[in-house]
Design an enzyme around this catalytic site. Structure first.
Site, PDB file in Angstrom:
ATOM      1  N   GLY A  48      -3.471 -12.235  35.060  1.00  0.00           N
ATOM      2  CA  GLY A  48      -3.890 -13.197  34.026  1.00  0.00           C
ATOM      3  C   GLY A  48      -3.724 -12.548  32.659  1.00  0.00           C
ATOM      4  NE  ARG A  49      -7.659 -15.157  29.210  1.00  0.00           N
ATOM      5  CZ  ARG A  49      -8.165 -16.287  29.687  1.00  0.00           C
ATOM      6  NH1 ARG A  49      -7.654 -17.433  29.329  1.00  0.00           N
ATOM      7  NH2 ARG A  49      -9.194 -16.290  30.507  1.00  0.00           N
ATOM      8  CB  ILE A  50      -7.208  -8.605  31.153  1.00  0.00           C
ATOM      9  CG1 ILE A  50      -8.214  -9.277  30.193  1.00  0.00           C
ATOM     10  CG2 ILE A  50      -7.400  -7.088  31.145  1.00  0.00           C
ATOM     11  CD1 ILE A  50      -9.672  -9.164  30.604  1.00  0.00           C
ATOM     12  CB  SER A  59      -0.707 -14.310  40.515  1.00  0.00           C
ATOM     13  OG  SER A  59       0.343 -13.962  39.659  1.00  0.00           O
ATOM     14  NE  ARG A  60      -4.625 -18.748  43.058  1.00  0.00           N
ATOM     15  CZ  ARG A  60      -5.734 -19.260  42.569  1.00  0.00           C
ATOM     16  NH1 ARG A  60      -5.927 -19.300  41.294  1.00  0.00           N
ATOM     17  NH2 ARG A  60      -6.656 -19.748  43.371  1.00  0.00           N
ATOM     18  CB  THR A  78     -11.118  -2.406  33.639  1.00  0.00           C
ATOM     19  OG1 THR A  78      -9.932  -3.156  33.903  1.00  0.00           O
ATOM     20  CG2 THR A  78     -10.765  -0.967  33.329  1.00  0.00           C
ATOM     21  CD  GLU A 115     -21.436  -2.591  36.022  1.00  0.00           C
ATOM     22  OE1 GLU A 115     -21.942  -3.000  34.957  1.00  0.00           O
ATOM     23  OE2 GLU A 115     -20.257  -2.728  36.304  1.00  0.00           O
ATOM     24  CG  HIS A 127     -19.328  -3.093  32.255  1.00  0.00           C
ATOM     25  ND1 HIS A 127     -19.851  -3.905  33.227  1.00  0.00           N
ATOM     26  CD2 HIS A 127     -18.365  -3.841  31.642  1.00  0.00           C
ATOM     27  CE1 HIS A 127     -19.237  -5.087  33.205  1.00  0.00           C
ATOM     28  NE2 HIS A 127     -18.327  -5.070  32.231  1.00  0.00           N
ATOM     29  N   GLY A 132     -15.275  -1.989  28.832  1.00  0.00           N
ATOM     30  CA  GLY A 132     -14.014  -2.717  28.654  1.00  0.00           C
ATOM     31  C   GLY A 132     -13.871  -3.416  27.311  1.00  0.00           C
TER      32      GLY A 132
HETATM   33  C1  DGY Z   1     -16.579  -9.409  30.430  1.00  0.00           C
HETATM   34  O1  DGY Z   1     -16.366 -10.002  29.376  1.00  0.00           O
HETATM   35  O2  DGY Z   1     -16.466  -9.992  31.508  1.00  0.00           O
HETATM   36  C2  DGY Z   1     -16.993  -7.988  30.339  1.00  0.00           C
HETATM   37  O3  DGY Z   1     -17.153  -7.400  31.552  1.00  0.00           O
HETATM   38  C3  DGY Z   1     -18.231  -7.836  29.505  1.00  0.00           C
HETATM   39  O4  DGY Z   1     -17.879  -7.109  28.416  1.00  0.00           O
END
Ligand code: DGY
Length: 296
Positions: free
Chosen positions: A140-142, A161-162, A213, A244, A262, A264
């Protein structure tokens, strides 16, 4: 907060960490909107306490902490904060890839404990990225933004992708067995919980690294600790964990694991943009406009 204070009356939680569930339930009646963080569990019970709720504005792109189906069933809109955190999260992914493949954590610990005896030709040799394959799970985007960065480092990019849709996924299997680094970018859903377990880790190259991530439960942490102990993979870099802020104790003691808390989306610019987008969603919905970024 300034934008929300100007637009409505805000009941703000001033305590440490997340608001306890009981308190959330007690304070929700009468509230038209709720602003939640990834650490707030907005389950069906909490949703049903929001008798006047029109909106849950989650300040994160991931929304596995919100029972979206329960909200929808009550006509409550759920929004998230996509796009604004793509670059920050992709940057951190590359930081983790570099940290684990170049053994930065080990090196830093060595320097800090005074064990560094000076430059040595074969000291802490890592893996070069150029020519290696990055396998992106969740394109996806990230995932795409990570791919662009990886290509700038001379890597080739493979992606699925999925994955995790039930039956064994041959695309995922191939990606796991051919990649030098596997980076996870799927959202956490019932299908992707423990997407990476013993079987998947055993498929990876012994020289490969796993980077997570997205959300901790996408990886079976106990299986990862096992695979690292057995040297089935070369290392791992994690920004997220199953429970977490707890981290599997075995991971804490392994040198070839980079552990981040965490981070990201944790840049000032990105967290400001996330907060701003959540506020815009609240203001839009409370003034009868459509939300900017609804979860569909
Ligand atoms: C998100 O946006 O899903 C992150 O894990 C929180 O910063």
């Amino acid at each position: 907060m300034a934008r929300l204070d100007a637009a409505c009356t805000v009941d703000r939680y001033a305590g440490e960490g997340s608001m306890p569930r009981d308190e959330m339930i007690a304070r929700l009646p009468g509230k038209l909107a709720m602003v939640s963080m990834v650490t707030d569990t907005v389950d069906a019970g909490v949703v049903s306490a929001g008798t006047d709720l029109r909106l849950i504005a989650n300040v994160a792109v991931g929304y596995n902490n919100v029972d979206v189906a329960a909200a929808k069933a009550r006509g409550i809109v759920v929004t998230n904060t996509p796009d604004v955190l793509t670059d920050a999260t992709a940057d951190l992914t590359l930081a983790l890839i570099l940290a684990v493949t170049r053994r930065l954590g080990e090196g830093e610990r060595m320097v800090r404990r005074g064990a560094w005896k000076g430059w040595a030709f074969d000291q802490l040799l890592g893996m070069q990225l150029r020519g290696r394959q990055l396998g992106i799970v969740g394109y996806g985007r990230i995932g795409k933004a990570v791919g662009v960065r990886a290509e700038a480092f001379g890597m080739t990019v493979a992606h699925v992708s999925r994955p995790g849709s039930g039956a064994r996924d041959s695309g995922l299997d191939r990606l796991l067995s051919t990649s030098d680094i596997v980076s996870l970018h799927v959202p956490l859903t019932p299908d992707t919980r423990h997407l990476i377990g013993q079987t998947e880790l055993a498929r990876m190259k012994r020289s490969a690294y796993l980077v997570n991530t997205t959300r901790g439960p996408v990886v079976d942490e106990a299986a990862l600790a096992w695979a690292l102990r057995q040297r089935l993979i070369a290392g791992a870099a994690l920004d997220v964990y199953e429970k977490e802020p707890e981290v599997h104790p075995d991971l804490m003691s392994l040198e070839n694991v980079v552990l981040a808390p965490h981070l990201g989306s944790a840049t000032t610019e990105t967290r400001t943009a996330m907060a701003d987008l959540a506020a815009s969603n609240v203001i839009a919905v409370l003034s009868g406009q459509p939300p900017l970024t609804p979860v569909t």
